[in-house]
Design a protein around this motif. Sequence first.
Motif, mmCIF file in Angstrom:
data_model
loop_
_atom_site.group_PDB
_atom_site.id
_atom_site.type_symbol
_atom_site.label_atom_id
_atom_site.label_comp_id
_atom_site.label_asym_id
_atom_site.label_seq_id
_atom_site.Cartn_x
_atom_site.Cartn_y
_atom_site.Cartn_z
ATOM 1 N N PHE B 331 0.822 -1.218 0.000
ATOM 2 C CA PHE B 331 0.000 0.000 0.000
ATOM 3 C C PHE B 331 0.860 1.273 0.000
ATOM 4 C CE2 PHE B 331 -2.991 -3.052 1.868
ATOM 5 C CZ PHE B 331 -4.088 -2.828 1.057
ATOM 6 N N ARG B 333 3.523 4.134 -1.318
ATOM 7 C CA ARG B 333 3.744 4.774 -2.619
ATOM 8 C C ARG B 333 5.127 4.431 -3.182
ATOM 9 N NH1 ARG B 333 0.226 8.377 -4.571
ATOM 10 N NH2 ARG B 333 -0.667 8.720 -2.511
ATOM 11 N N TYR B 334 6.187 4.669 -2.401
ATOM 12 C CA TYR B 334 7.520 4.393 -2.932
ATOM 13 C C TYR B 334 8.435 3.951 -1.791
ATOM 14 C CZ TYR B 334 11.698 4.832 -5.792
ATOM 15 O OH TYR B 334 12.860 4.555 -6.456
ATOM 16 N N ASN B 338 9.035 7.145 0.246
ATOM 17 C CA ASN B 338 7.759 7.826 0.451
ATOM 18 C C ASN B 338 6.770 6.812 0.994
ATOM 19 O OD1 ASN B 338 5.368 9.132 0.360
ATOM 20 N ND2 ASN B 338 5.508 9.744 -1.794
ATOM 21 N N SER B 340 3.862 7.187 2.264
ATOM 22 C CA SER B 340 2.427 7.508 2.257
ATOM 23 C C SER B 340 1.661 6.376 1.570
ATOM 24 C CB SER B 340 2.187 8.834 1.532
ATOM 25 O OG SER B 340 2.615 8.709 0.194
ATOM 26 N N LEU B 341 0.419 6.225 1.981
ATOM 27 C CA LEU B 341 -0.347 5.074 1.514
ATOM 28 C C LEU B 341 -1.078 5.388 0.210
ATOM 29 C CD1 LEU B 341 -1.769 3.744 4.891
ATOM 30 C CD2 LEU B 341 0.314 3.079 3.665
ATOM 31 N N THR B 342 -1.237 4.337 -0.598
ATOM 32 C CA THR B 342 -1.907 4.493 -1.888
ATOM 33 C C THR B 342 -2.488 3.156 -2.315
ATOM 34 O OG1 THR B 342 -1.562 4.918 -4.232
ATOM 35 C CG2 THR B 342 0.302 4.049 -3.015
ATOM 36 N N LEU B 343 -3.431 3.212 -3.235
ATOM 37 C CA LEU B 343 -3.962 1.971 -3.803
ATOM 38 C C LEU B 343 -3.383 1.736 -5.199
ATOM 39 C CD1 LEU B 343 -7.719 1.939 -2.741
ATOM 40 C CD2 LEU B 343 -5.951 0.287 -2.114
ATOM 41 N N ASN B 344 -2.463 2.600 -5.608
ATOM 42 C CA ASN B 344 -1.930 2.520 -6.977
ATOM 43 C C ASN B 344 -1.345 1.160 -7.303
ATOM 44 O OD1 ASN B 344 -2.679 5.075 -7.371
ATOM 45 N ND2 ASN B 344 -0.623 5.991 -7.214
ATOM 46 N N ASN B 345 -0.680 0.562 -6.312
ATOM 47 C CA ASN B 345 -0.018 -0.708 -6.583
ATOM 48 C C ASN B 345 -1.010 -1.811 -6.922
ATOM 49 O OD1 ASN B 345 2.500 0.429 -6.004
ATOM 50 N ND2 ASN B 345 2.128 0.150 -3.808
#
Lengths: 363, 571
Positions: B331, B333-334, B338, B340-345
Motif C-alpha cells: 500500500f 507509494r515508494y 515515500n 504515504s499510503l496508496t492503492l496505486n499498486n
Amino acid sequence: MTSSSPWFLSIRDLDKSYGEFRALRSIDLDIRRGEFVCFLGPSGCGKTTLLRAIAGLEPQDSGRIEMEGRDVSHAAPSDRDFGIVFQSYALFPNLTVAENVGYGLVNRRQPARAIAERVEELLALVGLPDQGRKYPVQLSGGQQQRVALARALATAPGLLLLDEPLSALDAKVRLRLRDEIRSLQQRLGVTTVMVTHDQEEALAMADRIVVMNNGAVEQVGTPEEIYRRPATPFVADFVGHMTFLDAVVTGPGTVRVDDLDLQVANAGSFPSGTAVRLAMRPEEVRTRSITEETPNCFEATIGDVTFLGSFCRAHLQPTRSRTTRIAADFSANAMRDLAIAPGEIRRIAFPPEALHVFAGAAR
Amino acid sequence: MSDAVQEVPLTGSLVAPRPLRIGERQVGATLVLALCAILVLIIGLPLWALLSKSVENTEGHFVGLANFVTYATTPTLVASLVNSLFVAATTTALVIPLAFAYAYALCRSRIPGKGLFYAAAMVPVFAPSLLSGLALIYVFGNQGLLKSWLMGASLYGPVGVIAAESLYCFPHAMLIMVTALALSDGRLREAAEALGTSRWRIFRTITLPAARYGVISASFVVFTLVITDFGIPKVIGGQFSVLATDAYRQVVGQQNFPMGAVVGIILLVPAVIAFFIDRAAQKRQSAMLSARAVPYSPKPERRRDTVLLILVSLVAFTIVAPYAIAVWGSFVRYWPYNLSLTLNNYDFSTVEPSGWEPYRNSLMLAGLTAIIGTTLIFCGAYLVEKLKAVPHLRAFAHFLAMLPMAVPGLVLGLGYVFFYNAIWNPLGFLYGTLAILVINTIAHFYTVGHITALTSLKQIDSEFEAVSASLKVPFWTTFRRVTAPICMPAILDIAVYVFVNAMTTVSAVIFLYGADTKLASIAIVHMDEAGAVASAAGMATVIMLTAIAVKLLHIALDRLVFGRLQRWRQR
C-alpha cells in the motif's frame, strides 16, 4: 427342487477360507419355514461367517445355498430376500427413526402415505410408537435395536438375520428384548437366524440350535436336545456346565472312575476296556431320597462352596477316590434343608441317565 | 400391543421386492474402472512421461542414462544440486527445533493465547510461498528497512532463500509436531512424576521418544518442501541457482526437456524417501498409543510457562511481522522513501498487461478445483473404501491416489508438460487451457484429500452398505442419503484445503498456464521479475486475504453445518 420343499433355506457343503484359516468347513444345514434358529459357538467358530454367507455379504468359496428352492449361491445380497440386524445396529445417524424404518420402502415407489402408515405400524410393532421424529442418537441402546429390527422387518423379508443383536446391551434390557424378539418372531412367523455366543440366549429363544466350533457344525437340535443329549464333548462343555471324568468301560452299561463303578443308561457301543470321558451336569447330582437301592450312590466330602445367588456350586470329592472332583449345584432350599457346608460328608448319587459317555481320554 | 398391529402382513404383499434392473456389482465395477482410468490419466501417465523423457535425447530416441551422465558432468548443474541440498539441510536444522519448541508450548504448557499463537504460525499456509521472499525483500532487501542488520551480506542468495523457506515451512513442521505431541499418553508422565523423576529426565525419556517420529516426519517434510520449492529461490535467490529453478530454466528457457526431466527425477528422490519414512513413522506412532491412553493435561508452572511464552511470542512475531510489512508495503507509494499510503499498486494493469485477470483466473481455478476435485476425491475414496467389487482395481486406484504425496508439484508439472504437450497425445488440445490447470491442481493435491476422505469414511459403520443391500437400496442411494451427509465436515475440509492450495500454488502450474489463463501466483513472479515488487506484494496480499476469508467462511460454515443441518449429532 421346487418351492414345495419343506426347507426354507438349504445349505450344502459350504466352504470358506481366509488364507490358511478355514472359516467354514463343508457346512450342511436345513432350516424350516418360520423356524427360529440360533448359530451358537465361541468367537471365531464361523457362525458370523455363515450368517454373512447366507446374506451374500461374504460369499463362500464353494458350496450351494438355496432359499425357497431358488439357488442363490452366487446372487448379490440385494437379490436375496432377507432383512438384517447387526450388533452395532447400523442405524443411519443422520436420518430420523421414521426415515430409518422407511428406508427400504422409499425405493419401491410407494405413495408417501402408505410408507408413513407402514412405518407407524412397524414402530408400534416394536413398541416405539410416536418416536419416529427422533434421531437415533436420542434413543437408548435397546430402543435403537428395536428401530433396527423394525427397519429389517419393513420390507417383509422372508428371512430375518440377527447378528449378535443383543450383545451390546445391558443385562436387564437384553433379557426383555430377548423375549420381545422371540414373541414378535412367533407372531410374524418370519424365518429367523440369530448368531450368538450366549448359550442362555440360544436356549431361551431358539426352536433349534446349531452349535458350531472351528468352522464346522458340531450338533443341530432343539435346545433340550442340545442340553440333555450333547453329541460331542465340545457341545457338552460349551452349553451349560459339565464335569468331565476320565473313565474306563468295564462292561455293557458300566464304567469305572477311579474306584467307583457306575451304571450308565446310554453307554454307547464302546467295547470293554476302552478309555472314555464321562460327563455330568452339576445340577444332576442327587442328595435327597437316596436309598441303598439307588444306583451309583456313594459318600463324598464337600469341598469349597461358591455362593451364586439362587443356588450354590460345591465341589465334591468321593471318599473312595483321591483325585476325582465333581461340581454339584444345590438350590438355596437344598443348602438350608441339608445343611451343606464345606468338610461335611454326604451321600450322593449319579442318576445313570444323567451320565454321558464320550470317546477318548482326557485332553 | 394393539390389535392393529396384528394386521402387519406376514410376507411381502404390501411391498413385493422388485429385482433391481441394473446390477449393483456391474455399476460398482464400472465406476472403479472409470476412477482408475481418470487417475492413470491425471497421475500415472504424466509421471510415466517424465520417467521416459529422462532416458531420451531431444529427438526422442532412447539414450539410456546418458542424460544423467551429462548432468553429473556439468559443473553448473551439480552446483545447483549442492546448493539445493545445503539450503534444504540448513532450513531443516533451523525450523525443526523452533517448531518443536513452539508445538511443545502449545501442547504441554499453560501459556495464554494458544489459539492466537496457533493462528499466527499458520499465516504462511495462506500465502503463496514467494510472499515470504517478497516480505524479506521489504525488510532486508536493497531498499530494506533493516538492511544494515545484515552487516553487508546480501539477502539475494542463500541467506534470503533460507530465511524465506524457514518462514514458509514453519507451519507445516509445527502441525506435524502438534499432532505428535498431542498423541502422547498422559499416564506415563504421571507415573514418572509419582516416582519422583526429574523434569529433564521425563523430557528425555518420555516426551522426546514419543515425539520422535513426529520430528523425523517433520524433518523430511521440511527438507522436501524446501528442495522442491520454486517460488522463493526465483524471487530472492538472485544468481544462486537451485534444482527447482534449474528445472524451470531447462524446460521453459532452453526447451531442453530431457535435462528438465533429469532434474525432475532428482527432485523426486528426496520426496519419495520422505514419503516412505513418513508412512513408516506414522505406523510406529499409532502403534505407540494404546486405546486406553489418557491425554496429558499440563499443570501451570510459572517458570516453564514464562520461558515458553517469551519464545513463542518471538517466533510468532518473526513470522507475522514480515507478512504484515509486505502487506503494508503493497500500500506504500515508494518504498522506503515515500511511505504515504496508496492503492496505486493494486492497479495491476500498469505493470501487468492482463491486470486483475490473473486473480479472476485463480478464483476460477480454485473454485473449479474445489468443486470438481472434492467430488472426485471423495467419490473415489468411497469407491476404494466401501465397495466390495474388483478388489485389485480398488487397490490400484488407492496406490495411484497416494502417489501425488511423493511427487513435488514442480515434478508433476514437468510430467504434464511432457505428457499433454506430446505431439501424439489426442488430449494435447487441453494444453494451455484452464482445464489442464484444474486437472493438474486436482492431481497435485489429491493425496491429502484422499486420506482425509478415507479417515472419515472409516469412522462410519461398515455395515451401512450391507443394510442397504438387504433393503434392496442400491449403494449410490445410501451414498447420497447417508454417507455423504455424514461426511460433510470432511468434504468441507477437503474443499477448503484444495481451494487454498489452488490459490497459492506456483510450482506445477508455472509450466502449464496459457496466454489467457495466467494465474495470480504466476503474475506475482512476473511482476517481481519486472521489478514491480509492490504490485507483486499486492497480488500476494489479495491471494492471502482470499485464502484466509475462505478459511474463516469454512469455520463459520462448519459451525452452521454442525449446529443446524447436522442436528442429529447432538443428543
